[in-house]
Scaffold this active site. Structure first.
Site, PDB file in Angstrom:
ATOM      1  N   ASP A  98     -14.887 -35.391  -3.448  1.00 27.50           N
ATOM      2  CA  ASP A  98     -13.509 -35.800  -3.701  1.00 27.50           C
ATOM      3  C   ASP A  98     -13.317 -36.781  -4.859  1.00 27.50           C
ATOM      4  O   ASP A  98     -12.474 -36.561  -5.721  1.00 27.50           O
ATOM      5  CB  ASP A  98     -12.902 -36.382  -2.413  1.00 27.50           C
ATOM      6  CG  ASP A  98     -11.408 -36.638  -2.544  1.00 27.50           C
ATOM      7  OD1 ASP A  98     -10.726 -35.837  -3.195  1.00 27.50           O
ATOM      8  OD2 ASP A  98     -10.921 -37.637  -2.002  1.00 27.50           O
ATOM      9  N   CYS A 124      -1.406 -16.287   3.801  1.00 32.32           N
ATOM     10  CA  CYS A 124      -0.169 -16.992   4.174  1.00 32.32           C
ATOM     11  C   CYS A 124       0.976 -16.024   4.463  1.00 32.32           C
ATOM     12  O   CYS A 124       1.856 -16.324   5.278  1.00 32.32           O
ATOM     13  CB  CYS A 124       0.252 -17.948   3.061  1.00 32.32           C
ATOM     14  SG  CYS A 124      -0.762 -19.436   2.930  1.00 32.32           S
ATOM     15  N   CYS A 160       5.003 -16.635   5.623  1.00 34.83           N
ATOM     16  CA  CYS A 160       5.147 -17.917   6.327  1.00 34.83           C
ATOM     17  C   CYS A 160       5.438 -19.052   5.352  1.00 34.83           C
ATOM     18  O   CYS A 160       4.844 -19.146   4.285  1.00 34.83           O
ATOM     19  CB  CYS A 160       3.872 -18.217   7.107  1.00 34.83           C
ATOM     20  SG  CYS A 160       3.893 -19.812   7.956  1.00 34.83           S
ATOM     21  N   CYS A 186       4.655 -24.753   6.475  1.00 32.52           N
ATOM     22  CA  CYS A 186       4.216 -26.002   5.862  1.00 32.52           C
ATOM     23  C   CYS A 186       5.263 -26.556   4.907  1.00 32.52           C
ATOM     24  O   CYS A 186       5.479 -27.769   4.832  1.00 32.52           O
ATOM     25  CB  CYS A 186       2.891 -25.808   5.134  1.00 32.52           C
ATOM     26  SG  CYS A 186       2.922 -24.578   3.807  1.00 32.52           S
ATOM     27  N   CYS A 191       5.628 -36.815  -2.310  1.00 30.47           N
ATOM     28  CA  CYS A 191       4.758 -36.622  -1.155  1.00 30.47           C
ATOM     29  C   CYS A 191       4.512 -37.945  -0.435  1.00 30.47           C
ATOM     30  O   CYS A 191       4.201 -38.957  -1.066  1.00 30.47           O
ATOM     31  CB  CYS A 191       3.440 -36.019  -1.622  1.00 30.47           C
ATOM     32  SG  CYS A 191       2.206 -35.834  -0.319  1.00 30.47           S
ATOM     33  N   CYS A 225       0.281 -38.397   5.532  1.00 28.14           N
ATOM     34  CA  CYS A 225       1.198 -37.536   6.284  1.00 28.14           C
ATOM     35  C   CYS A 225       0.456 -36.253   6.654  1.00 28.14           C
ATOM     36  O   CYS A 225      -0.215 -35.663   5.818  1.00 28.14           O
ATOM     37  CB  CYS A 225       2.425 -37.211   5.433  1.00 28.14           C
ATOM     38  SG  CYS A 225       3.625 -36.111   6.222  1.00 28.14           S
ATOM     39  N   CYS A 229       2.604 -31.126   6.891  1.00 27.96           N
ATOM     40  CA  CYS A 229       2.396 -29.779   6.340  1.00 27.96           C
ATOM     41  C   CYS A 229       1.105 -29.170   6.876  1.00 27.96           C
ATOM     42  O   CYS A 229       1.029 -27.955   7.108  1.00 27.96           O
ATOM     43  CB  CYS A 229       2.418 -29.794   4.817  1.00 27.96           C
ATOM     44  SG  CYS A 229       1.068 -30.707   4.026  1.00 27.96           S
ATOM     45  N   CYS A 236       0.739 -25.593  10.034  1.00 30.30           N
ATOM     46  CA  CYS A 236       0.105 -24.322   9.676  1.00 30.30           C
ATOM     47  C   CYS A 236      -0.270 -23.513  10.919  1.00 30.30           C
ATOM     48  O   CYS A 236      -1.025 -23.995  11.775  1.00 30.30           O
ATOM     49  CB  CYS A 236      -1.142 -24.583   8.834  1.00 30.30           C
ATOM     50  SG  CYS A 236      -2.011 -23.065   8.339  1.00 30.30           S
TER      51      CYS A 236
END
Length: 389
Positions: A152, A206, A209, A212, A232, A259, A262, A266
């Site tokens: 990351d 996906c 849909c 999210c 965000c 948060c 989203c 899913c």
């Protein structure tokens, strides 16, 4: 040999044929599983040719907000070989951190603080990187090839690489989605000079849909597969170093660090398992901490409480800013005294947000009385007072 996601970790001995490549792959599966990873797959460094262009569009649109490091590392992010020219294969590993409940239930308890699932225990960078080093070290010893590990913080586009390797796909919320683990995956990668057979990329599942997208409290998705980080909640409460813009404060509710909305929305999460690693499970004191307790933290208490936690990185002032926004949204008059005390905090960021919180908990006359007792000199804080009236 090509291995599908469902076959990851299934082999306890080399597949029929016994080729060197098959034996090495079985070795990787075995060592990754032993280290606590839930999926491992392989891709090539040239497997994400469009990722750099898409990231450049994201930055050009200003969607990265104040995260200047994204622009500064743009060239290296777009091509893994720019980071390490000698890389020949990239091993992507994933660790499930799925919660044992729907994390959105805490949003119905406005006197409690909602902390993103990933931050409710130790910093995952430390956990994942340590395990990656163990697997990479064994790979290097077995093959004699060079390795580098990334989690990351390095300029590696792990989500596109994970999609190219077949672990999952980038959903409409831009996060990785897996048919086995839903949206709850930590990612890490091992770059190596070894020539390894890549896996098949995953396809997008996906469909029509948009759960999210509809779940986002601040409307941070201008379109499917596009995120405006400036809107965000995770960006606003973590990366953003200044005051949280007025337009987002009420929508943030009691989300004080990140948060999960989203991710939690899913539908693929129905296949996700609760995280098996004890180190990834929530600390009891961070599941639903009372806002009243968090408002009392001075710098020393903040550092002690969040030692080893990713929350510690934002510092006490930004953390108190977030807690004060939640307090203002709580409609709980018992929090007013703690917020009033913070009107005199040394940090302008805290004082300014305390003004907003108090303005939501007290009537106009009480607020006026508090203002008259203060000799505020900071322009930003004075702006908060002006907006409050």
């Amino acid at each position: 040999m090509r291995t599908s996601i469902s076959e990851n970790f299934s082999a306890t001995r080399p597949p029929a044929g016994g080729s060197a490549g098959a034996r090495l792959r079985a070795f990787l599966n075995r060592e990754a599983k032993a280290a606590g990873f839930d999926a491992v797959a392989i891709t090539s460094p040239d497997a994400i040719p469009l990722a750099g262009e898409r990231l450049a569009e994201f930055v050009a649109a200003g969607f990265h907000g104040s995260m200047a490091w994204m622009q500064e590392t743009l060239a290296r992010r777009g091509d893994p070989r720019a980071l390490w020219p000698e890389v020949r294969s990239i091993i992507v590993l994933a660790m499930n951190y799925g919660p044992d409940h729907d994390p959105r239930t805490i949003l119905e308890k406005p006197d409690r603080a909602a902390i993103s699932v990933y931050a409710q225990n130790r910093d995952y960078h430390d956990i994942v990187k340590g395990k990656l080093k163990g697997v990479a070290g064994k790979l290097a010893a077995r093959t004699g090839c060079d390795v580098k590990v990334f989690v990351d913080t390095a300029p590696v586009m792990e989500k596109p690489l994970a999609e190219a390797a077949g672990i999952g796909w980038q959903g409409k919320h831009t996060n990785l989605v897996s048919r086995e683990h839903g949206s709850w995956l930590f990612l890490g990668s091992i770059f190596t000079t070894a020539e390894l057979e890549p896996d098949r990329p995953e396809t997008d599942h996906c469909g029509t849909c948009r759960a999210c997208l509809d779940a986002c409290p601040t409307d941070a998705f201008p379109a499917p597969y596009r995120l405006d980080a400036r809107r965000c909640v995770s960006y606003l409460t973590i990366e953003n170093k200044g005051p949280i813009p007025l337009e987002f404060r009420e929508a943030i509710g009691n989300r004080i660090y990140g948060c999960d909305d989203c991710l939690a929305a899913c539908p693929w999460n129905k296949f996700a398992r609760e995280a098996s690693e004890a180190k990834l499970r929530a600390r009891d004191d961070l599941r639903e901490p009372p806002l009243a307790d968090l408002l009392e933290l001075d710098d020393a208490a903040f550092r002690e409480k969040f030692s080893g936690s990713p929350i510690k990185r934002i510092g006490r002032d930004r953390f108190l800013r977030n807690v004060l926004v939640a307090a203002g949204n709580s409609a709980d008059p018992s929090l007013a005294e703690s917020c009033i005390r913070l009107l005199d905090d040394p940090a302008p960021l805290v004082r300014g947000t305390a003004v907003w919180a108090v303005s939501k908990l007290l009537d106009r006359n009480e607020l006026k009385g508090l203002f008259e007792k203060r000799n505020e000199a900071d322009d930003t804080v004075l702006g908060e007072w002006k907006a409050a009236f």
